[in-house]
Design a protein around this motif. Structure first.
Motif, PDB file in Angstrom:
ATOM      1  N   CYS A 239      72.506  33.477  21.760  1.00  0.00           N
ATOM      2  CA  CYS A 239      73.230  32.510  20.930  1.00  0.00           C
ATOM      3  C   CYS A 239      72.362  32.069  19.764  1.00  0.00           C
ATOM      4  CB  CYS A 239      73.661  31.304  21.762  1.00  0.00           C
ATOM      5  SG  CYS A 239      74.518  30.039  20.787  1.00  0.00           S
ATOM      6  N   GLY A 240      72.870  32.257  18.569  1.00  0.00           N
ATOM      7  CA  GLY A 240      72.112  31.943  17.368  1.00  0.00           C
ATOM      8  C   GLY A 240      71.906  30.464  17.127  1.00  0.00           C
ATOM      9  N   ARG A 241      72.580  29.608  17.910  1.00  0.00           N
ATOM     10  CA  ARG A 241      72.400  28.164  17.744  1.00  0.00           C
ATOM     11  C   ARG A 241      71.306  27.606  18.655  1.00  0.00           C
ATOM     12  NH1 ARG A 241      77.673  29.193  16.999  1.00  0.00           N
ATOM     13  NH2 ARG A 241      78.052  29.207  19.245  1.00  0.00           N
ATOM     14  N   GLY A 242      70.769  28.431  19.535  1.00  0.00           N
ATOM     15  CA  GLY A 242      69.677  28.003  20.394  1.00  0.00           C
ATOM     16  C   GLY A 242      70.091  26.931  21.384  1.00  0.00           C
ATOM     17  N   ASP A 243      69.104  26.225  21.922  1.00  0.00           N
ATOM     18  CA  ASP A 243      69.369  25.225  22.957  1.00  0.00           C
ATOM     19  C   ASP A 243      70.157  24.033  22.444  1.00  0.00           C
ATOM     20  OD1 ASP A 243      67.998  26.861  24.643  1.00  0.00           O
ATOM     21  OD2 ASP A 243      66.217  25.589  24.819  1.00  0.00           O
ATOM     22  N   ALA A 244      70.207  23.839  21.134  1.00  0.00           N
ATOM     23  CA  ALA A 244      70.962  22.720  20.567  1.00  0.00           C
ATOM     24  C   ALA A 244      72.439  23.037  20.411  1.00  0.00           C
ATOM     25  CB  ALA A 244      70.373  22.344  19.204  1.00  0.00           C
ATOM     26  N   CYS A 245      72.874  24.176  20.883  1.00  0.00           N
ATOM     27  CA  CYS A 245      74.268  24.598  20.743  1.00  0.00           C
ATOM     28  C   CYS A 245      75.214  23.517  21.265  1.00  0.00           C
ATOM     29  CB  CYS A 245      74.482  25.901  21.507  1.00  0.00           C
ATOM     30  SG  CYS A 245      76.179  26.490  21.476  1.00  0.00           S
ATOM     31  N   PRO A 246      76.205  23.107  20.460  1.00  0.00           N
ATOM     32  CA  PRO A 246      77.112  22.036  20.876  1.00  0.00           C
ATOM     33  C   PRO A 246      78.388  22.526  21.553  1.00  0.00           C
ATOM     34  CG  PRO A 246      77.481  22.507  18.572  1.00  0.00           C
ATOM     35  CD  PRO A 246      76.416  23.483  19.037  1.00  0.00           C
ATOM     36  N   CYS A 247      78.507  23.808  21.813  1.00  0.00           N
ATOM     37  CA  CYS A 247      79.758  24.350  22.337  1.00  0.00           C
ATOM     38  C   CYS A 247      80.147  23.688  23.663  1.00  0.00           C
ATOM     39  CB  CYS A 247      79.639  25.860  22.528  1.00  0.00           C
ATOM     40  SG  CYS A 247      79.634  26.776  20.976  1.00  0.00           S
ATOM     41  N   ASP A 248      81.461  23.562  23.869  1.00  0.00           N
ATOM     42  CA  ASP A 248      81.949  22.889  25.067  1.00  0.00           C
ATOM     43  C   ASP A 248      83.223  23.540  25.603  1.00  0.00           C
ATOM     44  OD1 ASP A 248      81.677  20.895  27.010  1.00  0.00           O
ATOM     45  OD2 ASP A 248      83.051  19.558  25.966  1.00  0.00           O
ATOM     46  N   PHE A 249      83.380  24.839  25.366  1.00  0.00           N
ATOM     47  CA  PHE A 249      84.611  25.518  25.766  1.00  0.00           C
ATOM     48  C   PHE A 249      84.371  26.665  26.737  1.00  0.00           C
ATOM     49  CE2 PHE A 249      85.456  24.254  21.207  1.00  0.00           C
ATOM     50  CZ  PHE A 249      86.170  23.114  21.521  1.00  0.00           C
ATOM     51  N   GLY A 250      83.200  26.695  27.360  1.00  0.00           N
ATOM     52  CA  GLY A 250      82.918  27.828  28.230  1.00  0.00           C
ATOM     53  C   GLY A 250      82.881  29.131  27.468  1.00  0.00           C
ATOM     54  N   CYS A 251      82.323  29.084  26.237  1.00  0.00           N
ATOM     55  CA  CYS A 251      82.330  30.269  25.374  1.00  0.00           C
ATOM     56  C   CYS A 251      80.958  30.936  25.316  1.00  0.00           C
ATOM     57  CB  CYS A 251      82.822  29.915  23.974  1.00  0.00           C
ATOM     58  SG  CYS A 251      82.125  28.410  23.286  1.00  0.00           S
ATOM     59  N   CYS A 252      79.900  30.163  25.157  1.00  0.00           N
ATOM     60  CA  CYS A 252      78.545  30.707  25.247  1.00  0.00           C
ATOM     61  C   CYS A 252      77.702  29.877  26.201  1.00  0.00           C
ATOM     62  CB  CYS A 252      77.887  30.782  23.875  1.00  0.00           C
ATOM     63  SG  CYS A 252      77.668  29.181  23.077  1.00  0.00           S
ATOM     64  N   LEU A 253      78.206  28.731  26.593  1.00  0.00           N
ATOM     65  CA  LEU A 253      77.616  27.877  27.621  1.00  0.00           C
ATOM     66  C   LEU A 253      78.569  27.872  28.807  1.00  0.00           C
ATOM     67  CD1 LEU A 253      76.311  24.821  25.578  1.00  0.00           C
ATOM     68  CD2 LEU A 253      74.969  26.066  27.251  1.00  0.00           C
ATOM     69  N   TYR A 254      78.100  28.359  29.940  1.00  0.00           N
ATOM     70  CA  TYR A 254      78.966  28.485  31.113  1.00  0.00           C
ATOM     71  C   TYR A 254      78.468  27.553  32.218  1.00  0.00           C
ATOM     72  CZ  TYR A 254      79.898  32.839  28.600  1.00  0.00           C
ATOM     73  OH  TYR A 254      80.204  33.761  27.637  1.00  0.00           O
ATOM     74  N   GLU A 255      79.358  26.722  32.715  1.00  0.00           N
ATOM     75  CA  GLU A 255      78.996  25.826  33.805  1.00  0.00           C
ATOM     76  C   GLU A 255      78.517  26.634  35.014  1.00  0.00           C
ATOM     77  OE1 GLU A 255      80.990  22.403  36.716  1.00  0.00           O
ATOM     78  OE2 GLU A 255      82.195  23.393  35.174  1.00  0.00           O
ATOM     79  N   ILE A 256      77.454  26.149  35.663  1.00  0.00           N
ATOM     80  CA  ILE A 256      76.964  26.770  36.890  1.00  0.00           C
ATOM     81  C   ILE A 256      77.406  25.922  38.084  1.00  0.00           C
ATOM     82  CG2 ILE A 256      74.957  27.486  38.226  1.00  0.00           C
ATOM     83  CD1 ILE A 256      73.414  27.775  35.613  1.00  0.00           C
ATOM     84  N   LYS A 257      78.080  26.565  39.022  1.00  0.00           N
ATOM     85  CA  LYS A 257      78.486  25.896  40.254  1.00  0.00           C
ATOM     86  C   LYS A 257      77.839  26.591  41.441  1.00  0.00           C
ATOM     87  CE  LYS A 257      83.040  23.940  39.166  1.00  0.00           C
ATOM     88  NZ  LYS A 257      84.478  23.958  39.555  1.00  0.00           N
ATOM     89  N   VAL A 258      77.216  25.805  42.313  1.00  0.00           N
ATOM     90  CA  VAL A 258      76.774  26.315  43.597  1.00  0.00           C
ATOM     91  C   VAL A 258      77.875  26.002  44.599  1.00  0.00           C
ATOM     92  CG1 VAL A 258      75.083  26.066  45.449  1.00  0.00           C
ATOM     93  CG2 VAL A 258      74.327  26.116  43.061  1.00  0.00           C
TER      94      VAL A 258
END
Length: 377
Positions: A239-258
């Protein structure tokens, strides 16, 4: 803590899995711009491909009808679903026939279907920032994410093994005692609709007269998952936005569930459950282990103990000296992460998810890292 101190050492790391993802399709215009004798205008603007992953860095382009223009192309990125302008940035033309802009693809809303997501307009501006003309890209961009997939049985031999260390009472020096800690462990990885699930399947076996009810299972599942979840997300390393990425749609940041599943068949691990609470001490028969749990919590163990032991069931190691630490740990120099749920604390740590996200990356032909969760509940 784990059991079977004399178990044989088994190789560590996940089994190979694979599931390809979508790739972009080149959509650059094939016809050259029409070179006009008059003042140059923007002739066309386009994305380099029809689909992209959120976070991909794209080379977006606009072409003029002639060289020699002294001004800028204003690239405007719009929500193709609503038509709203979302992002915009200009690039100096500098007399060139073609202007390029590096843009990090992103999703503007959380609707996932086969419709386009991002529209593009290339607007030619003179030095007074007056519009000369503008052109909409003929083909908008669709943001895609990996297909849903499942990978089961990801630990070779469905077990873990690691050397035992013993501390000398006088010198306080730790040394290997020639034995191993060994325990059964395994997990599945599921990617579904932008959520990564790490799944452990446990068969509970009551000891003696204990009856394990559905209410007990519900309570214990809630206890376990309550410690592990809503803490980290999986983020694409690309992801070209790095750790500061603001995405919130499960598009490049995916929730982790155990996910803890108590099953009657198809289990990865088996746990014997004793009635009442353990009395201890640590290392005795009346203690908690990966395959030995207790009905009730007692004051001589952390409240997170059931979640800690479930961590062993999905392949994690202890993080305290004298425990079943990873083979790379030397207790003589090891600094215990006391806040960690696999030590004496209650918190999952980013490194707990490294192996799981490795498997996810193999599935997707991508790479991921665990970052603090950004998605709202």
């Amino acid at each position: 803590m784990t059991t079977d101190p004399n178990a044989a050492t088994s190789p560590e790391g996940p089994a190979d899995v694979g599931a390809p993802t979508s790739s972009g399709v080149e959509v650059a215009p094939t016809e050259p711009a029409s070179v006009a004798a008059g003042a140059p205008q923007v002739d066309t603007a386009w994305f380099p491909q029809e689909t992209a992953m959120c976070g991909d860095t794209l080379e977006v382009r606009a072409r003029l009808t002639a060289e020699g223009f002294d001004g800028a192309v204003d690239f405007q990125y719009k929500n193709a679903r609503s038509g709203a302008d979302v992002e915009g940035r200009s690039e100096v033309v500098g007399g060139a026939l073609e202007v390029k802009q590096s843009w990090v693809a992103r999703k503007f809303e959380g609707t996932w279907d086969d419709q386009p997501d991002v529209a593009l307009t290339g607007a030619l501006m003179n030095n007074a920032w007056t519009l000369v003309n503008e052109v909409d890209a003929a083909k908008p961009l669709r943001i895609v994410r990996p297909a849903n997939g499942y990978s089961s049985s990801n630990l070779p031999g469905a077990s873990r093994s690691t050397p035992q260390w013993t501390q000398d009472a006088v010198s306080k020096v730790w040394s290997k005692n020639g034995k191993n800690y060994g325990w059964k462990a395994n997990y599945a990885i599921e990617f579904k609709d932008g959520v990564v699930s790490v799944i452990g399947k446990v068969k509970l076996v009551p000891v003696g007269a204990l009856v394990i009810t559905a209410a007990m299972k519900t309570k214990w599942k809630s206890q376990i998952e309550g410690y592990w979840n809503k803490v980290f997300s999986a983020h694409r390393k690309a992801c070209g936005r790095g750790d500061a990425c603001p995405c919130d749609f499960g598009c490049c940041l995916y929730e982790i569930k155990v996910v803890c599943k108590f099953v009657d068949t198809g289990e990865y691990t088996t746990v014997n459950v004793n009635a009442g609470a353990c009395t201890g001490p640590w290392g005795s028969a009346s203690w908690w282990y990966s395959d030995t749990w207790w009905e009730s919590w007692s004051n001589n163990v952390p409240k997170s103990v059931r979640a800690h032991e479930f961590g062993h069931n999905i392949g994690l190691f202890d993080e305290y000296k004298g425990g079943a630490t990873a083979a790379s740990v030397d207790p003589n120099t090891y600094k215990e992460p006391t806040a960690s749920i696999m030590c004496s604390g209650t918190s999952p740590m980013s490194w707990h998810f490294n192996t799981f996200l490795y498997v996810l990356g193999v599935m997707h032909k991508d790479k991921y890292k665990a970052v603090k969760r950004k998605r709202s509940p």
